[in-house]
Design a protein around this motif. Structure first.
Motif, PDB file in Angstrom:
ATOM      1  N   SER A  20      33.309  62.934  66.681  1.00  0.00           N
ATOM      2  CA  SER A  20      34.442  63.340  65.871  1.00  0.00           C
ATOM      3  C   SER A  20      35.615  62.410  66.132  1.00  0.00           C
ATOM      4  N   CYS A  21      36.471  62.298  65.142  1.00  0.00           N
ATOM      5  CA  CYS A  21      37.631  61.409  65.240  1.00  0.00           C
ATOM      6  C   CYS A  21      38.808  62.089  64.556  1.00  0.00           C
ATOM      7  N   ALA A  22      39.814  62.388  65.343  1.00  0.00           N
ATOM      8  CA  ALA A  22      41.012  63.037  64.820  1.00  0.00           C
ATOM      9  C   ALA A  22      42.090  61.990  64.575  1.00  0.00           C
ATOM     10  N   ALA A  23      42.680  62.033  63.385  1.00  0.00           N
ATOM     11  CA  ALA A  23      43.734  61.095  63.019  1.00  0.00           C
ATOM     12  C   ALA A  23      45.103  61.747  63.172  1.00  0.00           C
ATOM     13  N   SER A  24      46.061  60.924  63.520  1.00  0.00           N
ATOM     14  CA  SER A  24      47.410  61.446  63.757  1.00  0.00           C
ATOM     15  C   SER A  24      48.183  61.656  62.462  1.00  0.00           C
ATOM     16  N   ARG A  25      47.677  61.100  61.371  1.00  0.00           N
ATOM     17  CA  ARG A  25      48.356  61.237  60.097  1.00  0.00           C
ATOM     18  C   ARG A  25      47.520  62.040  59.131  1.00  0.00           C
ATOM     19  N   MET A  26      48.184  62.619  58.135  1.00  0.00           N
ATOM     20  CA  MET A  26      47.466  63.357  57.119  1.00  0.00           C
ATOM     21  C   MET A  26      46.492  62.434  56.413  1.00  0.00           C
ATOM     22  N   MET A  27      45.314  62.950  56.149  1.00  0.00           N
ATOM     23  CA  MET A  27      44.252  62.097  55.615  1.00  0.00           C
ATOM     24  C   MET A  27      44.538  61.612  54.209  1.00  0.00           C
ATOM     25  N   PHE A  28      45.424  62.302  53.488  1.00  0.00           N
ATOM     26  CA  PHE A  28      45.698  61.844  52.138  1.00  0.00           C
ATOM     27  C   PHE A  28      46.448  60.522  52.165  1.00  0.00           C
ATOM     28  N   SER A  29      47.031  60.181  53.331  1.00  0.00           N
ATOM     29  CA  SER A  29      47.758  58.924  53.438  1.00  0.00           C
ATOM     30  C   SER A  29      46.872  57.796  53.953  1.00  0.00           C
ATOM     31  N   ILE A  30      45.623  58.121  54.232  1.00  0.00           N
ATOM     32  CA  ILE A  30      44.670  57.142  54.755  1.00  0.00           C
ATOM     33  C   ILE A  30      43.669  56.797  53.655  1.00  0.00           C
ATOM     34  N   ASP A  31      43.472  55.532  53.435  1.00  0.00           N
ATOM     35  CA  ASP A  31      42.585  55.102  52.354  1.00  0.00           C
ATOM     36  C   ASP A  31      41.120  55.352  52.663  1.00  0.00           C
ATOM     37  N   GLY A  32      40.743  55.178  53.905  1.00  0.00           N
ATOM     38  CA  GLY A  32      39.351  55.387  54.272  1.00  0.00           C
ATOM     39  C   GLY A  32      39.201  55.482  55.773  1.00  0.00           C
ATOM     40  N   MET A  33      38.191  56.179  56.201  1.00  0.00           N
ATOM     41  CA  MET A  33      37.888  56.269  57.633  1.00  0.00           C
ATOM     42  C   MET A  33      36.406  56.045  57.835  1.00  0.00           C
ATOM     43  N   GLY A  34      36.082  55.590  59.007  1.00  0.00           N
ATOM     44  CA  GLY A  34      34.678  55.339  59.241  1.00  0.00           C
ATOM     45  C   GLY A  34      34.356  55.125  60.693  1.00  0.00           C
ATOM     46  N   TRP A  35      33.117  54.804  60.915  1.00  0.00           N
ATOM     47  CA  TRP A  35      32.607  54.531  62.254  1.00  0.00           C
ATOM     48  C   TRP A  35      31.943  53.162  62.269  1.00  0.00           C
ATOM     49  N   TYR A  36      32.223  52.437  63.310  1.00  0.00           N
ATOM     50  CA  TYR A  36      31.586  51.162  63.575  1.00  0.00           C
ATOM     51  C   TYR A  36      30.945  51.252  64.956  1.00  0.00           C
ATOM     52  N   ARG A  37      30.059  50.344  65.247  1.00  0.00           N
ATOM     53  CA  ARG A  37      29.459  50.334  66.574  1.00  0.00           C
ATOM     54  C   ARG A  37      29.232  48.907  67.039  1.00  0.00           C
ATOM     55  N   GLN A  38      29.194  48.765  68.337  1.00  0.00           N
ATOM     56  CA  GLN A  38      28.953  47.460  68.930  1.00  0.00           C
ATOM     57  C   GLN A  38      27.991  47.612  70.095  1.00  0.00           C
ATOM     58  N   ALA A  39      26.826  47.034  69.926  1.00  0.00           N
ATOM     59  CA  ALA A  39      25.822  47.047  70.978  1.00  0.00           C
ATOM     60  C   ALA A  39      26.054  45.857  71.901  1.00  0.00           C
ATOM     61  N   PRO A  40      25.560  45.933  73.124  1.00  0.00           N
ATOM     62  CA  PRO A  40      25.746  44.821  74.065  1.00  0.00           C
ATOM     63  C   PRO A  40      25.239  43.506  73.495  1.00  0.00           C
ATOM     64  N   GLY A  41      26.078  42.498  73.536  1.00  0.00           N
ATOM     65  CA  GLY A  41      25.692  41.187  73.060  1.00  0.00           C
ATOM     66  C   GLY A  41      25.674  41.021  71.558  1.00  0.00           C
ATOM     67  N   LYS A  42      26.125  42.040  70.840  1.00  0.00           N
ATOM     68  CA  LYS A  42      26.118  41.970  69.380  1.00  0.00           C
ATOM     69  C   LYS A  42      27.522  42.159  68.826  1.00  0.00           C
ATOM     70  N   GLN A  43      27.665  41.785  67.564  1.00  0.00           N
ATOM     71  CA  GLN A  43      28.947  41.974  66.907  1.00  0.00           C
ATOM     72  C   GLN A  43      29.123  43.417  66.463  1.00  0.00           C
ATOM     73  N   ARG A  44      30.366  43.790  66.300  1.00  0.00           N
ATOM     74  CA  ARG A  44      30.656  45.129  65.804  1.00  0.00           C
ATOM     75  C   ARG A  44      30.160  45.226  64.361  1.00  0.00           C
ATOM     76  N   GLU A  45      29.543  46.354  64.031  1.00  0.00           N
ATOM     77  CA  GLU A  45      28.997  46.531  62.696  1.00  0.00           C
ATOM     78  C   GLU A  45      29.386  47.887  62.130  1.00  0.00           C
ATOM     79  N   LEU A  46      29.430  47.915  60.801  1.00  0.00           N
ATOM     80  CA  LEU A  46      29.728  49.154  60.104  1.00  0.00           C
ATOM     81  C   LEU A  46      28.566  50.132  60.260  1.00  0.00           C
ATOM     82  N   VAL A  47      28.909  51.387  60.507  1.00  0.00           N
ATOM     83  CA  VAL A  47      27.899  52.443  60.535  1.00  0.00           C
ATOM     84  C   VAL A  47      28.029  53.301  59.280  1.00  0.00           C
TER      85      VAL A  47
END
Length: 114
Positions: A20-47
């Motif tokens: 879970s990820c809680a944002a400090s601002r109202m979500m209507f003011s945020i264009d998009g939210m998401g999750w990314y991940r980074q495995a050891p030795g790899k670049q961060r990628e969109l999930v």
């Protein structure tokens, strides 16, 4: 925008875990939210991402296994991860985009191992 992520931990292959990820601002003011991940030795990628309009998008590697959702009443985005695989092991980062600016939460480690 400040983001506070929680969840993560150790899970066996085939198991489930939720983030879970809680944002400090109202979500209507945020264009998009998401999750990314980074495995050891790899670049961060969109999930997975979810737009303000509710449109979702997933990495091919997690389609059918992960679900992103949100609760605007509490400014929180969730990532339900099912049928986890060892290759899902990574540090997962919450992301919010507002006005073309990316904001990141601290990563949370997900380890899939028997």
């Amino acid at each position: 925008v400040q983001l506070q992520a929680s969840g993560g931990g150790l899970v066996q292959p085939g198991g489930s875990l939720g983030l879970s990820c809680a944002a400090s601002r109202m979500m209507f003011s945020i264009d998009g939210m998401g999750w990314y991940r980074q495995a050891p030795g790899k670049q961060r990628e969109l999930v997975a991402v979810i737009t303000r309009g509710g449109t979702t998008n997933y990495a091919d590697s997690v389609k059918g296994r992960f679900t992103i959702s949100r609760d605007s009443a509490v400014n929180t985005v969730y990532l339900q991860m099912n049928s986890l695989k060892p290759e899902d092991t990574a540090v997962y980062y919450c992301n919010a985009n507002r006005g073309g600016i990316d904001y990141w939460g601290k990563g949370t480690l997900v380890t899939v191992s028997s």
